[in-house]
Design an enzyme around this catalytic site. Structure first.
Site, PDB file in Angstrom:
ATOM      1  CD  GLU A  60     -14.665  -2.603   7.850  1.00 20.19           C
ATOM      2  OE1 GLU A  60     -13.422  -2.710   7.001  1.00 20.19           O
ATOM      3  OE2 GLU A  60     -15.129  -3.766   8.308  1.00 20.19           O
ATOM      4  CD  GLU A  85     -13.392   1.662   0.213  1.00 17.35           C
ATOM      5  OE1 GLU A  85     -13.222   2.588  -0.353  1.00 17.35           O
ATOM      6  OE2 GLU A  85     -13.136   0.959   1.145  1.00 17.35           O
ATOM      7  CG  ASP A 112     -16.359  11.197   2.977  1.00 18.03           C
ATOM      8  OD1 ASP A 112     -15.150  11.018   2.803  1.00 18.03           O
ATOM      9  OD2 ASP A 112     -16.794  11.680   3.989  1.00 18.03           O
ATOM     10  CG  ASP A 134      -3.847   7.608   3.032  1.00 17.40           C
ATOM     11  OD1 ASP A 134      -2.667   7.780   3.599  1.00 17.40           O
ATOM     12  OD2 ASP A 134      -3.906   8.087   1.922  1.00 17.40           O
ATOM     13  CG  ASP A 170       0.152  -0.964   7.719  1.00 13.24           C
ATOM     14  OD1 ASP A 170      -0.261   0.113   7.652  1.00 13.24           O
ATOM     15  OD2 ASP A 170       0.832  -1.245   6.706  1.00 13.24           O
ATOM     16  CE  LYS A 207      -6.183 -13.807  -0.742  1.00 14.65           C
ATOM     17  NZ  LYS A 207      -6.390 -13.972  -2.262  1.00 14.65           N
ATOM     18  CG  PHE A 208      -2.581  -4.903   3.528  1.00 14.96           C
ATOM     19  CD1 PHE A 208      -1.872  -4.288   2.643  1.00 14.96           C
ATOM     20  CD2 PHE A 208      -2.826  -4.588   4.998  1.00 14.96           C
ATOM     21  CE1 PHE A 208      -1.145  -3.081   2.933  1.00 14.96           C
ATOM     22  CE2 PHE A 208      -2.178  -3.288   5.119  1.00 14.96           C
ATOM     23  CZ  PHE A 208      -1.289  -2.566   4.378  1.00 14.96           C
ATOM     24  CD  GLU A 209      -3.475  -7.703  10.287  1.00 19.52           C
ATOM     25  OE1 GLU A 209      -3.231  -8.024  11.464  1.00 19.52           O
ATOM     26  OE2 GLU A 209      -4.615  -7.987   9.946  1.00 19.52           O
TER      27      GLU A 209
END
Length: 227
Positions: A60, A85, A112, A134, A170, A207-209
């Site tokens: 991921e 990350e 990266d 992003d 999104d 939570k963001f979604e």
């Protein structure tokens, strides 16, 4: 057959950012990184030496605070997960979860994502997942988007035959862009819902979604299979 001579030197998975780091996150980085973190010592990363049990490996890129990845690792013990990350507070947060859940199938890299992918042997990953990278919404910034032809070529080389790539965003415009880039590449085929590999881990809602859905925002999940 895709061209094996791929170039990705101009691509970066994320802009490095630090943000505010809590005392707990800093403590986790100091005390748990040596246990669950990996450092690229050279241009080659040997996955076989990282995980004690040799099972399919899922990478991921950009796991954020790691809540989703920790849940996937917990619910899929037969899969080894490698999380990449650059956001150190998020890494610190996930380290505490790995420790508290006693996860043995998840390792992290603070680097990266393109650099990590390049360091892996070809055909070493069962799947790659990239969630909410992003979108660079302004047209003049579209060239900074991670999903570009050279990056898709890199993904093709690093995934096994019939391996998969799972993307989520999104931003509808970015979803259209990603789908177009993959469709123009002969080495991947889009997956319908019923064609998604059964062994692929499901993406937990964050939570963001949930917050976005409550505001009426759309979510686009895109799946592609290596052919």
């Amino acid at each position: 057959m895709p061209d094996p001579q791929y170039s990705n030197s101009a691509i970066r998975s994320f802009v490095r950012r630090e943000g505010r780091i809590t005392v707990a996150q800093k403590k986790a980085l100091e005390e748990l990184w040596s246990k669950y973190g990996l450092t690229l010592q050279s241009d080659s990363l040997e996955l076989a030496s990282i995980f004690p049990i040799q099972t399919p490996i899922v990478l991921e890129i950009g796991f954020g605070n790691g809540d989703s990845l920790a849940r996937q690792a917990l619910e899929n013990p037969a899969i080894n997960f490698l999380g990449v990350e650059v956001y150190r507070p998020g890494i610190g947060h996930l380290l505490t979860q790995i420790e508290s859940l006693a996860l043995t199938n998840l390792q992290l890299i603070n680097e990266d994502g393109v650099k990590v992918l390049t360091s892996l042997a070809d055909q070493s990953l069962a799947g790659v997942q990239i969630f909410f990278s992003d979108p660079w919404p302004k047209k003049r910034h579209h060239k900074r988007r991670l999903i570009q032809p050279a990056f898709v070529d890199l993904l093709w080389h690093k995934t096994i035959p019939q391996g998969w790539v799972h993307l989520a965003t999104d931003w509808e415009n970015y979803a259209i862009h990603m789908n177009m880039v993959f469709e123009q590449y002969a080495g991947f085929s889009p997956c319908l819902h019923e064609e998604i590999p059964k062994q692929a881990p499901q993406r937990p809602l964050t939570k963001f979604e949930n917050r976005g859905q409550n505001l009426g925002h759309g979510i686009w999940d895109l799946w592609f299979r290596r052919i």
